[in-house]
Design an enzyme around this catalytic site. Structure first.
Site, PDB file in Angstrom:
ATOM      1  N   HIS A  49       0.816  -1.212   0.000  1.00  0.00           N
ATOM      2  CA  HIS A  49       0.000   0.000   0.000  1.00  0.00           C
ATOM      3  C   HIS A  49       0.851   1.264   0.000  1.00  0.00           C
ATOM      4  O   HIS A  49       0.350   2.349  -0.304  1.00  0.00           O
ATOM      5  CB  HIS A  49      -1.011  -0.001   1.155  1.00  0.00           C
ATOM      6  CG  HIS A  49      -0.468   0.353   2.495  1.00  0.00           C
ATOM      7  ND1 HIS A  49      -0.195  -0.581   3.472  1.00  0.00           N
ATOM      8  CD2 HIS A  49      -0.148   1.553   3.045  1.00  0.00           C
ATOM      9  CE1 HIS A  49       0.243   0.028   4.557  1.00  0.00           C
ATOM     10  NE2 HIS A  49       0.291   1.323   4.324  1.00  0.00           N
ATOM     11  N   ASP A  80       0.151  -7.425   1.392  1.00  0.00           N
ATOM     12  CA  ASP A  80       0.576  -6.039   1.637  1.00  0.00           C
ATOM     13  C   ASP A  80       2.095  -5.908   1.723  1.00  0.00           C
ATOM     14  O   ASP A  80       2.625  -5.231   2.596  1.00  0.00           O
ATOM     15  CB  ASP A  80      -0.077  -5.452   2.885  1.00  0.00           C
ATOM     16  CG  ASP A  80      -0.115  -3.925   2.851  1.00  0.00           C
ATOM     17  OD1 ASP A  80       0.355  -3.336   1.848  1.00  0.00           O
ATOM     18  OD2 ASP A  80      -0.576  -3.317   3.827  1.00  0.00           O
ATOM     19  N   SER A 162       4.357   3.004   7.823  1.00  0.00           N
ATOM     20  CA  SER A 162       4.162   1.776   7.066  1.00  0.00           C
ATOM     21  C   SER A 162       5.380   1.442   6.219  1.00  0.00           C
ATOM     22  O   SER A 162       5.930   2.309   5.535  1.00  0.00           O
ATOM     23  CB  SER A 162       2.939   1.906   6.153  1.00  0.00           C
ATOM     24  OG  SER A 162       1.763   1.988   6.901  1.00  0.00           O
TER      25      SER A 162
END
Length: 313
Positions: A49, A80, A162
């Site tokens: 992402h 992911d 992230s």
């Protein structure tokens, strides 16, 4: 002052000094996130992402300097995870990855990344729980990823963290911070963050480097494409089967388009996300009980031998 807090502080300083040079900032045309230097060939491991639908990136090292151009090697939205590669690998410091299988609840961990654009930020917490199955939000480049065996941590994970590193006090990466829990009414829930375990991340990384993509997902699938079915009041009641993969577990068991999956192994599946979370805890080859609602309203329970989730998703 007792000696022990000073010793712990010194350990923090040593771990940060050792690991932070391996954490980079990844910038796309629309967003920024973090990544971990995987090897001296310029491979950077991050979240799918974070890269989204982009294929070209700017990578900035924690030690500073001009941004370096990078390109996408492969993205694996179902897990992911993604890998990019910088064109100029000079001076990169690869991180050391540990075994997430050896983690214990209560271990102190540090999250390193670039939250909200503040490069080289570090937060501290503990391993709060292990073996969680969590589903994130939908992002560009793929749907909502379901993470099996996620590491839950109290170390704050903010936007931009992230793709960075969750490290133990020996300086080994034991997870990739990926998402924070969000309450629909109250927003982000402090102290509830989740990381992809390092064992999963390194397996995916090795496959991408060797084959250019993920070839073995190790994840179970029914062999259907689905959407959430709702009742007359708009409430989710199950998972509507849109299509069935020929030769897959669902096909062999007699599941057909139009059926609605309402339970798997006795656990209700009101939404597609709920179904994904259950499947993430199972393995290819497992035999499971699937309760269906047929188009005529009748219910039937059948046994399905799970197939493998295609590596592409």
């Amino acid at each position: 002052m007792p000696a022990r807090p000073i010793e712990l502080e010194t350990t923090y300083e040593q771990v940060i000094k050792r690991v932070l040079p391996s954490i980079v900032q990844i910038t796309t045309g629309e967003a920024l996130g973090s990544g971990i230097v995987y090897d001296t060939d310029g491979h950077i491991l991050t979240n799918a992402h974070v890269v989204g639908a982009a294929t070209e990136f700017q990578v900035t090292l924690a030690t500073g300097g001009k941004p370096r151009r990078a390109h996408l090697v492969s993205s694996y939205p179902a897990g992911d995870l993604a890998m990019i590669q910088v064109e100029n690998a000079t001076g990169l410091t690869p991180a050391t990855f540990g075994r997430s299988a050896n983690l214990k609840v209560g271990q102190i961990v540090l999250a390193m990344g670039n939250p909200l654009g503040f490069s080289g930020s570090v937060t501290q917490g503990i391993v709060s729980a292990l073996g969680r199955t969590v589903t994130g939000e939908k992002h560009a480049g793929g749907g909502a990823a379901t993470i099996a065996n996620a590491v839950q941590t109290s170390a704050p994970i903010n936007p931009g963290n992230s793709g960075g590193a969750l490290v133990d006090l020996s300086g080994q990466v034991i997870g990739i911070p990926t998402l924070a829990a969000v309450d629909p009414q109250q927003g982000a829930a402090p102290g509830l963050g989740f990381a992809i375990p390092s064992d999963t991340a390194t397996d995916v990384a090795r496959q991408i480097i060797r084959y250019g993509r993920v070839v073995n997902s190790h994840r179970a699938a029914l062999g259907v494409r689905v959407g959430t079915a709702v009742d007359a009041s708009g409430e989710p009641v199950g998972v509507a089967v849109g299509s069935v993969s020929p030769g897959g577990g669902a096909d062999r068991a007699g599941i057909r388009p139009g059926d609605v999956i309402v339970k798997v192994e006795g656990t209700p599946t009101p939404t597609a996300s709920a179904l994904s979370q259950i499947l993430a805890t199972l393995k290819p080859g497992d035999r499971v009980r699937v309760e269906l609602m047929r188009p005529d309203g009748t219910r039937k329970t059948i046994n399905v031998v799970l197939s493998e989730l295609p590596a592409g998703g």
